[in-house]
Write an enzyme that holds these catalytic residues in place. Structure first.
Site, PDB file in Angstrom:
ATOM      1  N   HIS A   1     -23.611  61.159 -38.637  1.00  0.00           N
ATOM      2  CA  HIS A   1     -22.077  61.549 -38.251  1.00  0.00           C
ATOM      3  C   HIS A   1     -22.092  62.841 -37.416  1.00  0.00           C
ATOM      4  CE1 HIS A   1     -17.798  61.351 -38.502  1.00  0.00           C
ATOM      5  NE2 HIS A   1     -17.883  62.696 -38.498  1.00  0.00           N
TER       6      HIS A   1
ATOM      7  N   HIS B   1     -21.608  66.161 -32.812  1.00  0.00           N
ATOM      8  CA  HIS B   1     -21.345  67.315 -32.836  1.00  0.00           C
ATOM      9  C   HIS B   1     -22.628  68.159 -32.440  1.00  0.00           C
ATOM     10  CE1 HIS B   1     -17.170  67.074 -34.276  1.00  0.00           C
ATOM     11  NE2 HIS B   1     -17.814  66.555 -35.236  1.00  0.00           N
TER      12      HIS B   1
ATOM     13  N   LYS C   1     -13.615  60.700 -26.805  1.00  0.00           N
ATOM     14  CA  LYS C   1     -13.489  61.786 -27.865  1.00  0.00           C
ATOM     15  C   LYS C   1     -12.699  62.929 -27.194  1.00  0.00           C
ATOM     16  CE  LYS C   1     -15.259  64.004 -31.658  1.00  0.00           C
ATOM     17  NZ  LYS C   1     -15.301  63.459 -32.836  1.00  0.00           N
TER      18      LYS C   1
END
Length: 353
Positions: free
Chosen positions: A219, A235, A280
């Site tokens: 993730h 990220h 995003k």
């Protein structure tokens, strides 16, 4: 009749001018109705006053800087000898400020005609053990949630080798020492390695009624898609660079308030991008930092708190930021930085996830 709404603490508030007028002695001071022709408008204005008070108090609700965590994170920052140096090891071009985009939207205006990364020292990535082993893990996962992960023996070996390399760095050795001093980790290196594996690589259900389809590492560092409509996680700057280079990712611009311009040497950026056709709206990531540094600080935040969602305010190098960590049971659900200020610049925090 001209309607206007002035909605700033410390200023008069006028709603549907001619119906209601309010004055304020200060942003959080006494509000008094001067006149109100219709009771319903009075009640409406009262609600706006309460909302004004709430908004003016947001800064007061922000947690104080966690000095202890700031100290240990700055120590880890100084120990991060594998961190890449701006201009020397990589160059970025932040270009234009991205516009607002709704979550799930596939239509977005591009304010960055060039890639974010114009150059990265790939020799350093390939010849630094933690980077090279980190990059081998990036293609081991199913992009879409709801699709069960199948970890092969080869992939498990890659995870083990990566964790071994991370534990050999000065950054993770110091993080381990700190966690042992706080009674959050065992001093035995093998048990600490198992703890890291549980936090970052343990598979769990992210989508209901599906198999074991996600883990913290996937993730945070790899990124996922949800229901074929949105990007979640993602990220990490290395994955960003590699996906951008392979043309799977298109950088759309930076996210910040109108008067703020990120610098090319900023180590945290708020970004907007598309990935495999999905958008995003706001994503945040460290830039140039090593995998072991990011794992170390987020592991510390994870283990030092027991709440499902934790936000800590810290100063790292010249940046003030919030570190957000969300648990998924005994494992990591997500973790990311939110830049608040850099080099004394104020930055409006953006929501990420």
């Amino acid at each position: 009749m001209r309607n206007k709404m002035l909605f700033k603490p410390g200023l008069d508030l006028a709603v549907s001018e001619g119906f209601c007028s309010l004055s304020c002695t200060c942003g959080r001071g006494i509000m008094a109705a001067r006149q109100c022709v219709k009771p319903v408008m009075y009640r409406f204005c009262g609600l706006l006053v309460l909302l004004t008070l709430c908004l003016s108090g947001l800064d007061a609700q922000r947690p104080a800087v966690n000095q202890e965590l700031s100290d240990i994170f700055n120590e880890l920052w100084r120990l991060d000898e594998n961190r890449l140096t701006p201009v020397t090891d990589y160059n970025i071009s932040v270009q234009g400020r991205a516009s607002f985009v709704n979550q799930g939207s596939h239509v977005v205006r591009d304010y960055a005609l060039q890639p974010l990364f114009s150059n990265v020292n790939e020799n350093k990535l390939a010849n630094t053990t933690t980077y090279s082993r980190f990059m081998k893990l990036l293609n081991n996962y199913e992009r879409s949630t709801g699709v069960a992960e199948q970890v092969t023996a080869e992939e498990q070996t890659e995870i083990d080798l990566f964790l071994t390399a991370v534990l050999e760095t000065k950054v993770m050795k110091r993080a381990h020492q700190y966690l042992v001093s706080k009674a959050k980790s065992n001093s035995d290196l093998r048990r600490f390695k198992s703890q890291l594996n549980l936090i970052w690589f343990n598979l769990y259900h992210r989508q209901k009624n599906a198999g074991l389809d996600s883990c913290g590492f996937e993730h945070v560092f790899v990124g996922e898609t949800k229901s074929g409509t949105e990007i979640i996680g993602f990220h990490n700057w290395i994955q960003f660079y590699l996906q951008e280079k392979s043309t799977h990712l298109d950088y759309k611009g930076y996210k910040a308030r109108s008067l703020d311009l990120p610098d090319q040497d900023d180590h945290v950026l708020n970004l907007q991008f598309s990935w495999h056709g999905l958008v995003k709206p706001v994503g945040s990531a460290f830039i140039g930092t090593s995998p072991e540094f990011e794992m170390a600080i987020f592991t510390i935040v994870f283990l030092m708190n027991t709440e499902r969602s934790t936000t800590v305010l810290v100063n790292i190098d010249q940046c003030r930021m919030e570190l957000v960590v969300i648990r998924h049971g005994r494992s990591l659900g997500t973790a990311y930085p939110k830049l608040l200020s850099s080099n004394s610049r104020h930055v409006t925090p953006q929501h990420s996830g």
